[in-house]
Design a protein around this motif. Structure first.
Motif, PDB file in Angstrom:
ATOM      1  N   ALA A 227       8.086  62.310   3.684  1.00 26.39           N
ATOM      2  CA  ALA A 227       7.071  61.994   4.689  1.00 26.39           C
ATOM      3  C   ALA A 227       5.769  61.565   4.019  1.00 26.39           C
ATOM      4  CB  ALA A 227       6.829  63.200   5.595  1.00 26.39           C
ATOM      5  N   HIS A 228       5.471  62.097   2.832  1.00 23.97           N
ATOM      6  CA  HIS A 228       4.254  61.712   2.122  1.00 23.97           C
ATOM      7  C   HIS A 228       4.312  60.237   1.741  1.00 23.97           C
ATOM      8  CE1 HIS A 228       4.411  66.191   0.717  1.00 23.97           C
ATOM      9  NE2 HIS A 228       4.066  66.072   1.982  1.00 23.97           N
ATOM     10  N   THR A 229       5.489  59.792   1.283  1.00 26.18           N
ATOM     11  CA  THR A 229       5.669  58.383   0.938  1.00 26.18           C
ATOM     12  C   THR A 229       5.544  57.505   2.182  1.00 26.18           C
ATOM     13  OG1 THR A 229       7.149  59.000  -0.875  1.00 26.18           O
ATOM     14  CG2 THR A 229       7.262  56.724  -0.098  1.00 26.18           C
ATOM     15  N   GLN A 230       6.116  57.965   3.294  1.00 25.75           N
ATOM     16  CA  GLN A 230       6.017  57.192   4.533  1.00 25.75           C
ATOM     17  C   GLN A 230       4.576  57.072   5.009  1.00 25.75           C
ATOM     18  OE1 GLN A 230       8.774  58.946   7.382  1.00 25.75           O
ATOM     19  NE2 GLN A 230      10.246  57.337   6.894  1.00 25.75           N
ATOM     20  N   LEU A 231       3.822  58.150   4.934  1.00 27.92           N
ATOM     21  CA  LEU A 231       2.434  58.109   5.378  1.00 27.92           C
ATOM     22  C   LEU A 231       1.585  57.225   4.467  1.00 27.92           C
ATOM     23  CD1 LEU A 231       1.917  61.844   6.389  1.00 27.92           C
ATOM     24  CD2 LEU A 231       2.070  59.878   7.918  1.00 27.92           C
ATOM     25  N   ALA A 232       1.907  57.202   3.171  1.00 24.35           N
ATOM     26  CA  ALA A 232       1.195  56.308   2.249  1.00 24.35           C
ATOM     27  C   ALA A 232       1.444  54.856   2.640  1.00 24.35           C
ATOM     28  CB  ALA A 232       1.635  56.570   0.815  1.00 24.35           C
ATOM     29  N   ALA A 233       2.695  54.531   3.003  1.00 23.29           N
ATOM     30  CA  ALA A 233       3.005  53.174   3.451  1.00 23.29           C
ATOM     31  C   ALA A 233       2.316  52.866   4.781  1.00 23.29           C
ATOM     32  CB  ALA A 233       4.518  53.010   3.591  1.00 23.29           C
ATOM     33  N   ALA A 234       2.283  53.848   5.688  1.00 21.82           N
ATOM     34  CA  ALA A 234       1.634  53.653   6.983  1.00 21.82           C
ATOM     35  C   ALA A 234       0.141  53.407   6.832  1.00 21.82           C
ATOM     36  CB  ALA A 234       1.878  54.871   7.873  1.00 21.82           C
TER      37      ALA A 234
ATOM     38  N   GLY B 117      -3.881  65.372   0.651  1.00 20.60           N
ATOM     39  CA  GLY B 117      -3.826  65.279  -0.802  1.00 20.60           C
ATOM     40  C   GLY B 117      -2.474  64.788  -1.300  1.00 20.60           C
ATOM     41  N   ALA B 118      -1.389  65.270  -0.683  1.00 22.84           N
ATOM     42  CA  ALA B 118      -0.048  64.846  -1.074  1.00 22.84           C
ATOM     43  C   ALA B 118       0.173  63.363  -0.784  1.00 22.84           C
ATOM     44  CB  ALA B 118       0.996  65.687  -0.354  1.00 22.84           C
ATOM     45  N   VAL B 119      -0.380  62.882   0.307  1.00 26.54           N
ATOM     46  CA  VAL B 119      -0.252  61.461   0.660  1.00 26.54           C
ATOM     47  C   VAL B 119      -1.060  60.601  -0.318  1.00 26.54           C
ATOM     48  CG1 VAL B 119      -0.769  59.730   2.430  1.00 26.54           C
ATOM     49  CG2 VAL B 119       0.258  61.918   3.065  1.00 26.54           C
ATOM     50  N   ALA B 120      -2.248  61.060  -0.695  1.00 25.61           N
ATOM     51  CA  ALA B 120      -3.049  60.331  -1.682  1.00 25.61           C
ATOM     52  C   ALA B 120      -2.302  60.242  -3.014  1.00 25.61           C
ATOM     53  CB  ALA B 120      -4.404  61.021  -1.862  1.00 25.61           C
TER      54      ALA B 120
ATOM     55  N   VAL C  31      14.298  68.651  30.713  1.00 17.80           N
ATOM     56  CA  VAL C  31      12.946  69.042  31.125  1.00 17.80           C
ATOM     57  C   VAL C  31      12.604  70.470  30.691  1.00 17.80           C
ATOM     58  CG1 VAL C  31      12.670  67.434  33.027  1.00 17.80           C
ATOM     59  CG2 VAL C  31      13.880  69.561  33.423  1.00 17.80           C
ATOM     60  N   GLU C  32      13.342  70.978  29.737  1.00 16.08           N
ATOM     61  CA  GLU C  32      12.999  72.283  29.171  1.00 16.08           C
ATOM     62  C   GLU C  32      11.986  72.070  28.054  1.00 16.08           C
ATOM     63  OE1 GLU C  32      15.093  76.369  27.501  1.00 16.08           O
ATOM     64  OE2 GLU C  32      16.320  74.712  28.249  1.00 16.08           O
ATOM     65  N   ALA C  33      10.872  72.754  28.125  1.00 11.46           N
ATOM     66  CA  ALA C  33       9.801  72.565  27.146  1.00 11.46           C
ATOM     67  C   ALA C  33      10.069  73.368  25.889  1.00 11.46           C
ATOM     68  CB  ALA C  33       8.456  72.968  27.749  1.00 11.46           C
ATOM     69  N   TRP C  34       9.932  72.704  24.738  1.00 15.53           N
ATOM     70  CA  TRP C  34      10.086  73.348  23.437  1.00 15.53           C
ATOM     71  C   TRP C  34       8.823  73.101  22.619  1.00 15.53           C
ATOM     72  CZ3 TRP C  34      14.515  76.122  23.066  1.00 15.53           C
ATOM     73  CH2 TRP C  34      15.580  75.746  23.874  1.00 15.53           C
ATOM     74  N   SER C  35       8.604  73.922  21.635  1.00 17.88           N
ATOM     75  CA  SER C  35       7.457  73.732  20.747  1.00 17.88           C
ATOM     76  C   SER C  35       7.801  72.721  19.657  1.00 17.88           C
ATOM     77  CB  SER C  35       7.039  75.057  20.106  1.00 17.88           C
ATOM     78  OG  SER C  35       6.506  75.946  21.073  1.00 17.88           O
ATOM     79  N   VAL C  36       6.881  71.807  19.407  1.00 20.80           N
ATOM     80  CA  VAL C  36       7.017  70.827  18.328  1.00 20.80           C
ATOM     81  C   VAL C  36       5.985  71.168  17.263  1.00 20.80           C
ATOM     82  CG1 VAL C  36       6.811  68.394  17.697  1.00 20.80           C
ATOM     83  CG2 VAL C  36       7.858  69.039  19.878  1.00 20.80           C
ATOM     84  N   GLN C  37       6.428  71.259  16.020  1.00 20.54           N
ATOM     85  CA  GLN C  37       5.541  71.647  14.927  1.00 20.54           C
ATOM     86  C   GLN C  37       4.676  70.474  14.476  1.00 20.54           C
ATOM     87  OE1 GLN C  37       7.656  74.409  11.978  1.00 20.54           O
ATOM     88  NE2 GLN C  37       9.380  73.388  12.964  1.00 20.54           N
ATOM     89  N   ILE C  38       3.411  70.775  14.161  1.00 16.27           N
ATOM     90  CA  ILE C  38       2.464  69.768  13.699  1.00 16.27           C
ATOM     91  C   ILE C  38       1.989  70.137  12.298  1.00 16.27           C
ATOM     92  CG2 ILE C  38       0.294  68.576  14.144  1.00 16.27           C
ATOM     93  CD1 ILE C  38       2.392  68.109  16.280  1.00 16.27           C
ATOM     94  N   ASP C  39       2.030  69.171  11.393  1.00 11.93           N
ATOM     95  CA  ASP C  39       1.495  69.352  10.046  1.00 11.93           C
ATOM     96  C   ASP C  39       0.351  68.371   9.864  1.00 11.93           C
ATOM     97  OD1 ASP C  39       1.000  69.771   7.360  1.00 11.93           O
ATOM     98  OD2 ASP C  39       2.677  68.513   6.680  1.00 11.93           O
ATOM     99  N   SER C  40      -0.871  68.863   9.917  1.00 13.80           N
ATOM    100  CA  SER C  40      -2.053  68.028   9.712  1.00 13.80           C
ATOM    101  C   SER C  40      -3.079  68.870   8.967  1.00 13.80           C
ATOM    102  CB  SER C  40      -2.614  67.549  11.059  1.00 13.80           C
ATOM    103  OG  SER C  40      -3.652  66.614  10.866  1.00 13.80           O
ATOM    104  N   THR C  41      -3.011  68.814   7.646  1.00 13.90           N
ATOM    105  CA  THR C  41      -3.823  69.683   6.797  1.00 13.90           C
ATOM    106  C   THR C  41      -4.421  68.891   5.638  1.00 13.90           C
ATOM    107  OG1 THR C  41      -1.933  70.249   5.397  1.00 13.90           O
ATOM    108  CG2 THR C  41      -2.329  71.662   7.317  1.00 13.90           C
ATOM    109  N   SER C  42      -5.386  69.499   4.973  1.00 10.61           N
ATOM    110  CA  SER C  42      -5.959  68.860   3.782  1.00 10.61           C
ATOM    111  C   SER C  42      -4.924  68.767   2.669  1.00 10.61           C
ATOM    112  CB  SER C  42      -7.186  69.651   3.307  1.00 10.61           C
ATOM    113  OG  SER C  42      -6.845  71.009   3.058  1.00 10.61           O
ATOM    114  N   ALA C  43      -3.983  69.730   2.624  1.00  8.84           N
ATOM    115  CA  ALA C  43      -2.913  69.663   1.626  1.00  8.84           C
ATOM    116  C   ALA C  43      -2.036  68.434   1.857  1.00  8.84           C
ATOM    117  CB  ALA C  43      -2.070  70.940   1.684  1.00  8.84           C
TER     118      ALA C  43
END
Length: 459
Positions: A216-223, A27-30, A12-24
């Protein structure tokens, strides 16, 4: 015992989780999707249909990081897995599988959540399972945070996409399995609901990886092909989310996430609250109607499309599948089976259960001044006996046990302001996680029973 107590404290110790949600990222997923399409054409295969318009989430919905506890991740994973029926024994409590990650998550020196030493050392064949399952937990944490900002005052229900879709479309059987499109469907459907208002449906496809960030770009393209398979109403009007959780990201765990905007509403007359009625399987033709361009005729492509005359039926399918998941989380087969159709697996949850795999709703606990009903699981953590408890707030449990889904929804929505106070109470000596649907997961140490040492016979 001290070692196990430390594990429970860290959950129950809170940690920060990083988020990557950008136009870059978009573009990489496309680019990854275009590369895959090219390879498919060269191999003589048809390119996949993908969700158009994937983009970064608005900064108002998710920032570059947010704080989260490992226990909240495991609770989210447990709720998502409860109806998955992956266990070897009929009646087995699927959601307890999340407990194998009790010591897999830790914090890095930079205060970001990361895999612990144990989490970094899984067996080779186990890595895929670990990344996939933890990917679901982190995807739900991010998705629910974004949807709560998008739909204020709504509750978010997590529904296994297979369970919801099976009521309308056949997804199993020899003939069906030969069709490639059947494999392309979201992992989960998120329903944002508020009594008296249309539900909002958001398909979610979630991945996880131990590989470097570019994978992750390949995974998101499949998703993107998975979420393209489901449309609520007209083509391309359904909001979607795709995620890939990078477990070995620089500095800790990184959730890569993109979305496509849309409405996804299930309109209904104010008096059409019929989730209490039994659901019947339909046989909807598996196609999606894509409008023609410049006056051309519409195309029919394979997939799952809910048309306006099916809105009420699909709302009932989602509400009852959500109720089945909650009843499965609290234990017992019959209360779960009442909300499922034959094709959704009603038989799996009713009738005879193998010894040792059955669970029953036979435990009640008071935590934070509220009563919860559910089931428990006792096991050893580093040699110390611990009890894990999963359940539902007692009054909400009574409604669902007796088939009152609409009453459950009204009361769950009214109680939502009380949930936050429960997870910080001193009357339960261990980690507690309470979700807005009223489900709770808690764990604590158990006293060791008295033992007598057996004498060994002399040979």
């Amino acid at each position: 015992m001290a070692e196990a107590a430390q594990v429970l404290k860290e959950l129950v110790e809170a940690w920060s989780v990083q988020i990557d949600s950008t136009s870059a990222l978009a573009g990489a997923v496309a680019d990854a999707a275009a590369k895959d399409d090219k390879e498919r054409r060269e191999d003589g295969r048809e390119p996949l249909r993908r969700k158009p318009g994937l983009r970064a989430l608005p900064a108002t919905e998710v920032g570059p990081s947010f704080r989260l506890t490992p226990w909240d991740v495991l609770h989210a994973l447990g709720r998502a897995a409860v109806l998955s029926r992956q266990g070897a024994g009929r009646g087995l409590a699927e959601h307890w599988g999340c407990l194998k990650y009790c010591q897999a998550l830790d914090g890095s020196p930079g205060r970001y959540m990361a895999l612990s030493e144990e989490g970094l050392n899984p067996r080779r064949h186990y890595k895929t399972v670990q990344s996939g399952e933890l990917g679901i937990g982190f995807a739900l944490a991010v998705a629910e945070r974004a949807l709560k900002k998008r739909y204020p005052d709504h509750l978010i229900s997590v529904v296994d996409a297979d369970i919801a879709l099976q009521a309308g479309w056949a997804l199993v059987g020899k003939d069906v399995k030969r069709r490639d499109w059947v494999k392309l469907r979201p992992d989960l459907l998120l329903e944002a609901w508020k009594p008296g208002e249309p539900s909002k449906v958001v398909p979610l496809a979630c991945k996880g990886t131990h590989a470097k960030g570019s994978y992750a770009h390949t995974q998101l393209a499949a998703a993107s092909a998975q979420v393209e398979a489901v449309h609520i109403g007209p083509w391309d009007q359904t909001p979607t989310l795709v995620t890939s959780t990078e477990l070995l990201g620089q500095g800790g765990i990184i959730v890569h996430v993109l979305h496509a905007p849309g409405d996804g509403s299930l309109p209904m007359p104010p008096d059409a609250l019929d989730a209490d009625r039994e659901l019947q399987d339909l046989n909807i033709y598996p196609d999606v109607r894509v409008p023609g361009i410049d006056g051309e005729d519409e195309q029919r492509v394979s997939g799952f499309q809910v048309m306006p005359d099916q809105y009420l039926w699909f709302r009932r399918a989602l509400a009852r599948a959500g109720a089945a998941g909650l009843m499965g989380f609290t234990g017992g087969g019959e209360p779960t089976a009442q909300y499922l159709t034959e094709r959704q697996g009603k038989r799996h949850f009713k009738g005879f259960t193998h010894a040792g795999t059955g669970i029953v709703q036979d435990i009640d606990h008071e935590i934070g001044g509220m009563s919860f009903v559910g089931t428990d699981h006792v096991f050893r953590l580093n040699g110390t006996r611990v009890e894990a408890f999963s359940g539902l707030e007692a009054s909400l449990f009574d409604h669902l046990r007796d088939g009152r889904v609409e009453e459950y929804r009204r009361n769950a929505h009214a109680l939502r302001s009380r949930w936050r106070a429960v997870s910080r109470q001193d009357d339960w000596d261990g980690p507690v996680s309470l979700r807005e649907d009223g489900s709770i997961m808690a764990m604590r140490l158990l006293p060791e029973p008295p033992r007598t040492r057996r004498r060994l016979r002399a040979l």
